[in-house]
Design a protein around this motif. Structure first.
Motif, mmCIF file in Angstrom:
data_model
loop_
_atom_site.group_PDB
_atom_site.id
_atom_site.type_symbol
_atom_site.label_atom_id
_atom_site.label_comp_id
_atom_site.label_asym_id
_atom_site.label_seq_id
_atom_site.Cartn_x
_atom_site.Cartn_y
_atom_site.Cartn_z
ATOM 1 N N GLU A 1 -21.218 -45.855 -31.780
ATOM 2 C CA GLU A 1 -20.450 -44.955 -30.919
ATOM 3 C C GLU A 1 -19.002 -45.396 -30.781
ATOM 4 O OE1 GLU A 1 -20.656 -42.936 -26.452
ATOM 5 O OE2 GLU A 1 -22.087 -44.486 -27.044
ATOM 6 N N ARG A 2 -18.778 -46.702 -30.579
ATOM 7 C CA ARG A 2 -17.424 -47.223 -30.426
ATOM 8 C C ARG A 2 -17.289 -48.488 -31.270
ATOM 9 N NH1 ARG A 2 -14.559 -44.624 -26.650
ATOM 10 N NH2 ARG A 2 -12.960 -46.247 -26.726
ATOM 11 N N PRO A 3 -17.050 -48.336 -32.571
ATOM 12 C CA PRO A 3 -16.916 -49.515 -33.439
ATOM 13 C C PRO A 3 -15.722 -50.362 -33.030
ATOM 14 C CG PRO A 3 -16.194 -47.527 -34.573
ATOM 15 C CD PRO A 3 -16.839 -47.078 -33.290
ATOM 16 N N GLY A 4 -15.862 -51.674 -33.195
ATOM 17 C CA GLY A 4 -14.765 -52.570 -32.817
ATOM 18 C C GLY A 4 -13.561 -52.415 -33.718
ATOM 19 N N LYS A 5 -13.773 -52.548 -35.015
ATOM 20 C CA LYS A 5 -12.692 -52.408 -35.998
ATOM 21 C C LYS A 5 -13.185 -51.531 -37.138
ATOM 22 C CE LYS A 5 -12.091 -56.917 -36.760
ATOM 23 N NZ LYS A 5 -12.822 -57.557 -35.655
ATOM 24 N N THR A 6 -12.317 -50.639 -37.589
ATOM 25 C CA THR A 6 -12.563 -49.882 -38.812
ATOM 26 C C THR A 6 -11.427 -50.216 -39.769
ATOM 27 O OG1 THR A 6 -13.670 -48.091 -37.615
ATOM 28 C CG2 THR A 6 -12.940 -47.629 -39.858
ATOM 29 N N ILE A 7 -11.731 -51.051 -40.760
ATOM 30 C CA ILE A 7 -10.733 -51.534 -41.710
ATOM 31 C C ILE A 7 -10.948 -50.822 -43.034
ATOM 32 C CG2 ILE A 7 -9.792 -53.566 -42.865
ATOM 33 C CD1 ILE A 7 -10.999 -55.252 -40.602
ATOM 34 N N CYS A 8 -9.874 -50.327 -43.618
ATOM 35 C CA CYS A 8 -9.974 -49.521 -44.841
ATOM 36 C C CYS A 8 -9.171 -50.140 -45.975
ATOM 37 C CB CYS A 8 -9.448 -48.104 -44.580
ATOM 38 S SG CYS A 8 -10.233 -47.259 -43.187
ATOM 39 N N LEU A 9 -9.721 -50.068 -47.165
ATOM 40 C CA LEU A 9 -9.010 -50.481 -48.371
ATOM 41 C C LEU A 9 -8.355 -49.272 -49.009
ATOM 42 C CD1 LEU A 9 -11.096 -52.898 -48.140
ATOM 43 C CD2 LEU A 9 -10.909 -53.048 -50.629
ATOM 44 N N GLY A 10 -7.146 -49.470 -49.497
ATOM 45 C CA GLY A 10 -6.553 -48.503 -50.403
ATOM 46 C C GLY A 10 -6.466 -49.128 -51.785
ATOM 47 N N LEU A 11 -6.368 -48.303 -52.787
ATOM 48 C CA LEU A 11 -6.063 -48.782 -54.141
ATOM 49 C C LEU A 11 -7.109 -49.782 -54.654
ATOM 50 C CD1 LEU A 11 -2.223 -49.330 -53.633
ATOM 51 C CD2 LEU A 11 -3.444 -47.216 -54.211
ATOM 52 N N ASN A 12 -8.396 -49.397 -54.596
ATOM 53 C CA ASN A 12 -9.461 -50.293 -55.043
ATOM 54 C C ASN A 12 -10.077 -49.866 -56.372
ATOM 55 O OD1 ASN A 12 -11.012 -52.608 -54.792
ATOM 56 N ND2 ASN A 12 -12.575 -51.631 -53.529
ATOM 57 N N TYR A 13 -9.626 -48.763 -56.945
ATOM 58 C CA TYR A 13 -10.064 -48.307 -58.267
ATOM 59 C C TYR A 13 -8.818 -48.171 -59.140
ATOM 60 C CZ TYR A 13 -14.622 -46.957 -56.223
ATOM 61 O OH TYR A 13 -15.860 -46.944 -55.601
ATOM 62 N N THR B 1 -11.425 -62.225 -37.561
ATOM 63 C CA THR B 1 -12.839 -62.439 -37.287
ATOM 64 C C THR B 1 -13.571 -61.107 -37.415
ATOM 65 O OG1 THR B 1 -12.395 -64.269 -35.786
ATOM 66 C CG2 THR B 1 -14.513 -63.151 -35.552
ATOM 67 N N LEU B 2 -14.586 -61.069 -38.242
ATOM 68 C CA LEU B 2 -15.424 -59.880 -38.349
ATOM 69 C C LEU B 2 -16.538 -59.983 -37.315
ATOM 70 C CD1 LEU B 2 -15.581 -59.420 -42.217
ATOM 71 C CD2 LEU B 2 -14.533 -57.865 -40.554
ATOM 72 N N ASN B 3 -16.763 -58.890 -36.599
ATOM 73 C CA ASN B 3 -17.783 -58.845 -35.560
ATOM 74 C C ASN B 3 -18.893 -57.880 -35.934
ATOM 75 O OD1 ASN B 3 -16.471 -60.585 -33.598
ATOM 76 N ND2 ASN B 3 -14.969 -58.934 -33.353
ATOM 77 N N PRO B 4 -20.097 -58.100 -35.423
ATOM 78 C CA PRO B 4 -21.180 -57.145 -35.668
ATOM 79 C C PRO B 4 -20.758 -55.732 -35.262
ATOM 80 C CG PRO B 4 -22.040 -59.144 -34.663
ATOM 81 C CD PRO B 4 -20.543 -59.252 -34.610
ATOM 82 N N GLY B 5 -20.981 -54.787 -36.155
ATOM 83 C CA GLY B 5 -20.612 -53.403 -35.891
ATOM 84 C C GLY B 5 -19.257 -52.997 -36.419
ATOM 85 N N ASP B 6 -18.440 -53.951 -36.871
ATOM 86 C CA ASP B 6 -17.207 -53.570 -37.561
ATOM 87 C C ASP B 6 -17.543 -52.806 -38.835
ATOM 88 O OD1 ASP B 6 -15.633 -54.813 -35.647
ATOM 89 O OD2 ASP B 6 -15.233 -56.594 -36.853
ATOM 90 N N MET B 7 -16.636 -51.934 -39.250
ATOM 91 C CA MET B 7 -16.875 -51.116 -40.439
ATOM 92 C C MET B 7 -15.727 -51.299 -41.430
ATOM 93 S SD MET B 7 -18.526 -47.650 -38.764
ATOM 94 C CE MET B 7 -16.984 -47.074 -38.063
ATOM 95 N N ILE B 8 -16.078 -51.334 -42.710
ATOM 96 C CA ILE B 8 -15.085 -51.500 -43.772
ATOM 97 C C ILE B 8 -15.259 -50.376 -44.786
ATOM 98 C CG2 ILE B 8 -14.209 -53.010 -45.585
ATOM 99 C CD1 ILE B 8 -15.495 -55.366 -44.080
ATOM 100 N N ALA B 9 -14.210 -49.596 -45.001
ATOM 101 C CA ALA B 9 -14.202 -48.545 -46.014
ATOM 102 C C ALA B 9 -13.632 -49.119 -47.302
ATOM 103 C CB ALA B 9 -13.383 -47.353 -45.547
ATOM 104 N N MET B 10 -14.323 -48.860 -48.417
ATOM 105 C CA MET B 10 -14.096 -49.606 -49.651
ATOM 106 C C MET B 10 -13.167 -48.944 -50.663
ATOM 107 S SD MET B 10 -15.606 -52.496 -49.342
ATOM 108 C CE MET B 10 -15.408 -52.953 -51.060
ATOM 109 N N GLY B 11 -12.417 -47.933 -50.255
ATOM 110 C CA GLY B 11 -11.461 -47.331 -51.177
ATOM 111 C C GLY B 11 -12.064 -46.204 -52.002
#
Length: 284
Positions: free
Chosen positions: A71-83, A235-245
Protein backbone atom coordinates in the motif's frame (compact mmCIF):
# COMPACT_ATOMS: atom_id res chain seq x y z
CA UNK A 1 3.57 -18.88 -5.54
CA UNK A 2 1.53 -16.32 -7.48
CA UNK A 3 0.09 -13.65 -5.18
CA UNK A 4 -2.48 -10.93 -5.76
CA UNK A 5 -3.42 -8.02 -3.53
CA UNK A 6 -6.89 -6.72 -4.21
CA UNK A 7 -10.34 -5.79 -3.02
CA UNK A 8 -13.05 -8.41 -2.52
CA UNK A 9 -16.19 -8.17 -0.42
CA UNK A 10 -15.37 -4.57 0.42
CA UNK A 11 -11.86 -5.07 1.83
CA UNK A 12 -8.31 -5.42 0.59
CA UNK A 13 -6.78 -8.86 1.09
CA UNK A 14 -3.88 -11.00 -0.10
CA UNK A 15 -4.75 -13.90 -2.38
CA UNK A 16 -2.88 -16.93 -3.64
CA UNK A 17 -3.73 -17.50 -7.31
CA UNK A 18 -3.97 -20.87 -9.00
CA UNK A 19 -5.10 -20.68 -12.64
CA UNK A 20 -8.42 -18.76 -12.60
CA UNK A 21 -9.18 -19.09 -8.89
CA UNK A 22 -7.80 -17.51 -5.74
CA UNK A 23 -7.61 -18.27 -2.02
CA UNK A 24 -7.92 -15.43 0.47
CA UNK A 25 -4.80 -15.75 2.63
CA UNK A 26 -5.86 -12.84 4.83
CA UNK A 27 -8.74 -14.97 6.09
CA UNK A 28 -6.36 -17.83 6.91
CA UNK A 29 -4.22 -15.73 9.23
CA UNK A 30 -4.71 -12.26 10.67
CA UNK A 31 -0.94 -11.78 10.42
CA UNK A 32 -1.17 -11.68 6.62
CA UNK A 33 -2.94 -8.33 6.65
CA UNK A 34 -4.23 -6.36 3.69
CA UNK A 35 -1.09 -6.15 1.53
CA UNK A 36 2.19 -8.04 1.11
CA UNK A 37 3.89 -6.33 4.06
CA UNK A 38 2.80 -9.04 6.48
CA UNK A 39 4.24 -11.85 4.38
CA UNK A 40 7.42 -9.90 3.64
CA UNK A 41 8.10 -9.17 7.30
CA UNK A 42 7.32 -12.72 8.47
CA UNK A 43 8.83 -15.06 5.84
CA UNK A 44 7.72 -18.22 7.66
CA UNK A 45 4.09 -17.10 7.40
CA UNK A 46 3.83 -17.83 3.68
CA UNK A 47 4.56 -21.54 4.14
CA UNK A 48 2.14 -21.65 7.07
CA UNK A 49 -0.83 -20.27 5.13
CA UNK A 50 0.14 -22.15 1.95
CA UNK A 51 -0.41 -25.43 3.79
CA UNK A 52 -4.03 -24.41 4.38
CA UNK A 53 -4.83 -23.55 0.74
CA UNK A 54 -6.01 -27.03 -0.40
CA UNK A 55 -8.74 -27.05 2.28
CA UNK A 56 -9.84 -23.44 1.78
CA UNK A 57 -12.63 -21.81 -0.21
CA UNK A 58 -11.83 -20.46 -3.68
CA UNK A 59 -13.15 -17.43 -5.54
CA UNK A 60 -12.78 -16.31 -9.16
CA UNK A 61 -9.79 -14.08 -9.83
CA UNK A 62 -12.06 -11.88 -11.94
CA UNK A 63 -14.03 -11.01 -8.78
CA UNK A 64 -10.97 -9.29 -7.29
CA UNK A 65 -10.15 -5.63 -8.02
CA UNK A 66 -6.33 -5.32 -8.04
CA UNK A 67 -4.60 -3.01 -5.56
CA UNK A 68 -0.95 -2.06 -5.15
CA UNK A 69 1.05 -5.03 -3.83
CA UNK A 70 2.33 -2.81 -1.01
CA UNK A 71 0.00 0.00 0.00
CA UNK A 72 2.77 2.45 0.91
CA UNK A 73 6.17 1.22 -0.35
CA UNK A 74 9.19 2.80 1.31
CA UNK A 75 11.26 3.37 -1.82
CA UNK A 76 10.52 2.83 -5.49
CA UNK A 77 13.84 2.95 -7.33
CA UNK A 78 13.90 2.74 -11.12
CA UNK A 79 16.61 1.97 -13.64
CA UNK A 80 16.86 3.71 -16.95
CA UNK A 81 18.93 2.56 -19.90
CA UNK A 82 19.26 -1.13 -18.95
CA UNK A 83 18.85 -2.60 -22.47
CA UNK A 84 21.49 -1.73 -25.08
CA UNK A 85 19.04 -1.23 -27.94
CA UNK A 86 16.89 1.07 -25.81
CA UNK A 87 19.99 3.13 -25.00
CA UNK A 88 20.72 3.46 -28.71
CA UNK A 89 17.18 4.40 -29.72
CA UNK A 90 17.22 7.20 -27.13
CA UNK A 91 20.48 8.62 -28.47
CA UNK A 92 22.46 8.01 -25.30
CA UNK A 93 25.98 6.65 -24.86
CA UNK A 94 26.23 3.14 -23.43
CA UNK A 95 26.44 3.75 -19.67
CA UNK A 96 29.04 2.28 -17.35
CA UNK A 97 26.84 2.85 -14.29
CA UNK A 98 23.06 2.46 -14.17
CA UNK A 99 20.86 5.53 -14.52
CA UNK A 100 18.74 5.58 -11.36
CA UNK A 101 15.76 7.69 -10.35
CA UNK A 102 12.92 7.44 -7.83
CA UNK A 103 9.15 7.55 -8.05
CA UNK A 104 6.74 8.99 -5.51
CA UNK A 105 3.65 7.18 -4.26
CA UNK A 106 1.13 9.36 -6.11
CA UNK A 107 2.70 8.39 -9.44
CA UNK A 108 1.87 4.71 -8.85
CA UNK A 109 -1.38 2.84 -9.35
CA UNK A 110 -2.46 -0.79 -9.70
CA UNK A 111 -3.21 -2.79 -12.80
CA UNK A 112 -6.68 -1.97 -14.06
CA UNK A 113 -6.71 1.62 -12.81
CA UNK A 114 -6.70 4.44 -15.38
CA UNK A 115 -3.34 5.72 -16.61
CA UNK A 116 -3.75 9.50 -16.81
CA UNK A 117 -2.50 11.62 -19.70
CA UNK A 118 -1.86 15.03 -18.08
CA UNK A 119 -3.40 18.32 -19.18
CA UNK A 120 0.01 19.87 -19.84
CA UNK A 121 1.31 17.23 -22.28
CA UNK A 122 0.14 14.68 -24.83
CA UNK A 123 3.48 12.86 -24.84
CA UNK A 124 2.55 10.00 -22.48
CA UNK A 125 4.78 7.03 -23.30
CA UNK A 126 4.81 3.38 -22.23
CA UNK A 127 7.68 1.28 -20.80
CA UNK A 128 7.28 -2.40 -19.89
CA UNK A 129 9.59 -3.43 -17.03
CA UNK A 130 10.31 -6.26 -14.65
CA UNK A 131 9.92 -5.09 -11.05
CA UNK A 132 11.61 -6.56 -7.97
CA UNK A 133 10.09 -6.46 -4.48
CA UNK A 134 12.69 -6.63 -1.72
CA UNK A 135 12.05 -9.19 1.03
CA UNK A 136 15.17 -8.97 3.18
CA UNK A 137 16.81 -5.61 3.64
CA UNK A 138 20.47 -4.80 3.81
CA UNK A 139 23.39 -2.57 2.93
CA UNK A 140 26.54 -3.46 0.95
CA UNK A 141 24.87 -6.60 -0.39
CA UNK A 142 27.07 -8.92 -2.45
CA UNK A 143 25.96 -9.84 -5.98
CA UNK A 144 26.50 -13.47 -4.94
CA UNK A 145 23.82 -13.28 -2.25
CA UNK A 146 21.62 -10.50 -3.65
CA UNK A 147 18.89 -12.82 -4.94
CA UNK A 148 18.33 -14.02 -1.37
CA UNK A 149 16.96 -10.53 -0.69
CA UNK A 150 14.14 -10.83 -3.26
CA UNK A 151 10.60 -11.50 -2.04
CA UNK A 152 9.07 -11.61 -5.50
CA UNK A 153 8.73 -10.21 -9.01
CA UNK A 154 5.94 -8.24 -10.62
CA UNK A 155 5.27 -6.19 -13.79
CA UNK A 156 5.65 -2.42 -14.11
CA UNK A 157 4.63 0.11 -16.75
CA UNK A 158 6.91 3.12 -16.29
CA UNK A 159 4.59 5.60 -17.97
CA UNK A 160 6.71 8.61 -18.92
CA UNK A 161 5.76 12.13 -19.97
CA UNK A 162 8.60 12.62 -22.42
CA UNK A 163 8.74 16.38 -22.90
CA UNK A 164 8.91 16.86 -19.12
CA UNK A 165 11.49 14.09 -18.82
CA UNK A 166 13.71 15.92 -21.32
CA UNK A 167 13.40 19.39 -19.77
CA UNK A 168 16.57 18.80 -17.70
CA UNK A 169 19.19 16.10 -17.22
CA UNK A 170 17.20 14.92 -14.19
CA UNK A 171 14.25 12.73 -15.19
CA UNK A 172 12.16 13.27 -12.06
CA UNK A 173 9.36 15.44 -13.53
CA UNK A 174 8.60 13.17 -16.47
CA UNK A 175 8.60 10.07 -14.29
CA UNK A 176 6.38 11.34 -11.48
CA UNK A 177 3.12 12.55 -12.95
CA UNK A 178 0.18 11.26 -10.91
CA UNK A 179 -1.18 7.85 -11.94
CA UNK A 180 1.36 7.03 -14.64
CA UNK A 181 3.23 4.04 -13.13
CA UNK A 182 1.17 0.85 -13.17
CA UNK A 183 2.14 -2.16 -11.04
CA UNK A 184 0.90 -5.74 -10.89
CA UNK A 185 -1.46 -7.33 -10.64
CA UNK A 186 0.52 -10.48 -9.70
CA UNK A 187 3.64 -10.99 -7.61
CA UNK A 188 5.44 -14.28 -8.22
CA UNK A 189 7.88 -15.61 -5.64
CA UNK A 190 11.38 -16.60 -6.83
CA UNK A 191 11.04 -20.38 -6.70
CA UNK A 192 8.52 -20.25 -9.57
CA UNK A 193 10.82 -18.30 -11.93
CA UNK A 194 14.36 -18.63 -13.32
CA UNK A 195 17.10 -17.17 -11.13
CA UNK A 196 16.89 -13.39 -11.20
CA UNK A 197 13.81 -13.68 -13.47
CA UNK A 198 16.24 -13.90 -16.39
CA UNK A 199 15.31 -15.39 -19.75
CA UNK A 200 11.68 -14.22 -19.71
CA UNK A 201 9.83 -12.66 -22.64
CA UNK A 202 8.88 -9.05 -21.93
CA UNK A 203 6.34 -7.22 -24.11
CA UNK A 204 4.03 -4.20 -24.39
CA UNK A 205 1.07 -3.80 -26.72
CA UNK A 206 -2.14 -1.95 -27.48
CA UNK A 207 -4.69 -4.38 -28.86
CA UNK A 208 -2.93 -6.42 -31.55
CA UNK A 209 -0.20 -3.77 -31.98
CA UNK A 210 3.03 -5.07 -30.44
CA UNK A 211 5.07 -2.11 -29.25
CA UNK A 212 7.98 -3.74 -27.41
CA UNK A 213 9.17 -7.34 -27.40
CA UNK A 214 12.43 -8.54 -25.85
CA UNK A 215 13.85 -10.84 -23.17
CA UNK A 216 14.97 -10.07 -19.63
CA UNK A 217 18.27 -11.84 -20.26
CA UNK A 218 19.22 -8.76 -22.33
CA UNK A 219 19.45 -6.52 -19.25
CA UNK A 220 22.91 -5.01 -18.83
CA UNK A 221 22.49 -4.92 -15.04
CA UNK A 222 20.66 -8.08 -13.97
CA UNK A 223 18.73 -8.23 -10.72
CA UNK A 224 21.61 -9.35 -8.49
CA UNK A 225 24.01 -6.66 -9.72
CA UNK A 226 21.31 -4.00 -9.48
CA UNK A 227 20.52 -4.84 -5.87
CA UNK A 228 24.22 -4.83 -5.02
CA UNK A 229 24.77 -1.48 -6.77
CA UNK A 230 21.86 0.25 -5.07
CA UNK A 231 22.85 -1.12 -1.66
CA UNK A 232 26.24 0.55 -1.99
CA UNK A 233 24.60 3.95 -1.41
CA UNK A 234 21.20 3.15 0.15
CA UNK A 235 19.90 0.75 2.74
CA UNK A 236 17.31 -1.49 1.11
CA UNK A 237 14.33 -2.25 3.33
CA UNK A 238 11.70 -4.98 3.14
CA UNK A 239 8.99 -3.84 0.75
CA UNK A 240 11.17 -1.52 -1.32
CA UNK A 241 10.59 -1.92 -5.05
CA UNK A 242 13.07 -1.76 -7.93
CA UNK A 243 12.01 -1.31 -11.57
CA UNK A 244 14.53 -2.92 -13.90
CA UNK A 245 14.37 -0.75 -17.02
CA UNK A 246 12.67 -1.11 -20.38
CA UNK A 247 13.64 -2.69 -23.71
CA UNK A 248 13.54 -0.89 -27.10
CA UNK A 249 10.37 0.11 -28.89
CA UNK A 250 9.19 3.04 -26.78
CA UNK A 251 6.92 5.58 -28.41
CA UNK A 252 9.14 8.67 -28.44
CA UNK A 253 11.85 6.85 -30.45
CA UNK A 254 9.50 5.77 -33.24
CA UNK A 255 9.04 7.55 -36.57
CA UNK A 256 6.56 9.12 -36.23
CA UNK A 257 6.41 9.07 -32.41
CA UNK A 258 3.71 6.82 -30.98
CA UNK A 259 2.27 8.13 -27.71
CA UNK A 260 -0.65 6.74 -25.74
CA UNK A 261 -4.11 8.16 -26.39
CA UNK A 262 -7.28 8.23 -24.30
CA UNK A 263 -9.50 5.24 -25.08
CA UNK A 264 -6.57 2.87 -25.56
CA UNK A 265 -5.70 0.05 -23.17
CA UNK A 266 -1.97 -0.45 -22.69
CA UNK A 267 -0.87 -3.96 -21.72
CA UNK A 268 2.58 -4.83 -20.42
CA UNK A 269 3.56 -8.44 -19.79
CA UNK A 270 6.44 -10.44 -18.38
CA UNK A 271 6.39 -14.16 -19.12
CA UNK A 272 5.53 -16.28 -16.10
CA UNK A 273 4.31 -13.29 -14.07
CA UNK A 274 1.31 -11.81 -15.88
CA UNK A 275 -0.25 -8.90 -17.73
CA UNK A 276 -0.65 -5.40 -16.31
CA UNK A 277 -3.41 -3.68 -18.32
CA UNK A 278 -4.57 -0.09 -17.88
CA UNK A 279 -7.01 2.14 -19.80
CA UNK A 280 -5.69 5.55 -20.79
CA UNK A 281 -7.74 8.63 -19.91
CA UNK A 282 -7.26 12.39 -20.03
CA UNK A 283 -6.75 14.31 -16.81
CA UNK A 284 -9.91 16.15 -15.80
Amino acid sequence: MKLLVGKHAGRNSVFAVQNDTATNLSLLSAQVGSDLSGLINAPELLAEVAAKIPRSDKIAVTDIIPALPIERPGKTICLGLNYVDHVKEGGYDIPTYPALFMRGLESLMPSGAPMVRPKCSHKLDYEVELMVIIGKGGRHISPDTALDHVFGYTVFNDGSVRDYQRKTHQWTPGKNFDSTGAIGPYVVTPEDLPAGASGLKIESRVGTEILQSANTEEMMWPVNKTIATISEFATLNPGDMIAMGTPPGVGHARTPPRFLKPGEVIEVEVEGIGICANPVIDEV
